[in-house]
Structures are given as structure tokens and as C-alpha cells.
Design a protein around this motif. Structure first.
Motif, PDB file in Angstrom:
ATOM      1  N   THR A  81      40.358  45.115  37.987  1.00  0.00           N
ATOM      2  CA  THR A  81      39.982  46.398  37.913  1.00  0.00           C
ATOM      3  C   THR A  81      41.269  47.466  38.630  1.00  0.00           C
TER       4      THR A  81
ATOM      5  N   ASN B  12      40.319  38.045  39.983  1.00  0.00           N
ATOM      6  CA  ASN B  12      39.272  38.459  40.102  1.00  0.00           C
ATOM      7  C   ASN B  12      38.921  39.879  39.765  1.00  0.00           C
ATOM      8  N   TRP B  13      37.552  40.249  39.733  1.00  0.00           N
ATOM      9  CA  TRP B  13      37.473  41.496  39.250  1.00  0.00           C
ATOM     10  C   TRP B  13      37.712  42.747  39.986  1.00  0.00           C
ATOM     11  N   ARG B  14      38.011  42.370  41.217  1.00  0.00           N
ATOM     12  CA  ARG B  14      38.591  43.822  42.043  1.00  0.00           C
ATOM     13  C   ARG B  14      39.910  44.025  41.695  1.00  0.00           C
TER      14      ARG B  14
ATOM     15  N   SER C  54      39.481  42.879  48.127  1.00  0.00           N
ATOM     16  CA  SER C  54      39.798  41.686  47.662  1.00  0.00           C
ATOM     17  C   SER C  54      40.821  40.946  48.775  1.00  0.00           C
TER      18      SER C  54
END
Length: 112
Positions: free
Chosen positions: A44, A39-41, A25
Motif C-alpha cells: 500500500t 505485506n499489505w502495509r 511494517s
């Protein structure tokens, strides 16, 4: 090695994986500063961190503290290995020496 130690060991791998997500990221450019964090990174990775924290809290009820500290150091080794295979980073002499020192310390600590 009991199952709780294995859970902690798996947690160190997932911690290393989440650090890899954060590194990926950080290497990206975003259109706004807020997307650097949302953001997804990143989401997560922090979700994994929270899960490992809960897992370790539970595992420490059955594992001596001295073993938990030793198991946690393996995350450094996992980060180096995952960085090599996923991010295509090279092993520098400093990284290799550092990880060898970590493993030597783990060995000395467990023998004492």
C-alpha cells in the motif's frame, strides 16, 4: 493558492502517511524475510508513493518548480505529527528544532 498546489499539498500528506505504514511494517516481526516486503502495509505504501509521483508530475505542469519544492518540505512536518498521534512517538528536542528549521527555511525562501 491554486488547485494544483492543493493537490501537491495533499500529496505530501499521503507521502507522510505511506512512510508511517512503512515504519509500522518495519516494527513487526515476520516468519520469513519475503513477508517483510510482501505485506499489505508495504505494498500500500509503495502504491501511494507511485500515485503521488503521478499526481506531482501532473501538478508540476501548472505549478512553478520553486513552489513545488516548498510544498514538498511539509512532508517532514506531517511525518512528525502522524508519528506522534499514530505511533505515540514523543517529540524530541532535535525533531522540533529540525522541523522549525525547515519551516524557517520555507518562510525565508518564499519571501525572497
Amino acid at each position: 493558492m491554486n488547485k494544483y498546489m492543493l493537490l501537491m499539498f495533499a500529496g505530501t500528506f499521503f507521502t507522510a502517511f505511506s512512510q508511517l505504514l512503512l515504519k509500522q511494517s518495519a516494527n513487526r516481526t515476520y516468519k520469513s524475510w519475503i513477508y517483510e516486503y510482501l505485506n499489505w502495509r508495504v505494498i500500500t505504501a509503495y502504491g501511494i508513493f507511485a500515485g503521488v509521483l503521478l499526481l506531482n508530475t501532473y501538478a508540476y505542469t501548472r505549478v512553478d518548480m520553486k513552489y513545488g519544492a516548498v510544498i514538498d518540505t511539509f512532508s517532514y512536518v506531517f511525518v512528525m505529527i502522524l508519528s506522534y498521534f499514530v505511533l505515540k512517538e514523543k517529540f524530541s528536542k532535535g525533531k522540533l528544532i529540525g522541523n522549525l528549521l525547515i519551516m524557517t527555511g520555507v518562510f525565508i525562501y518564499t519571501m525572497g
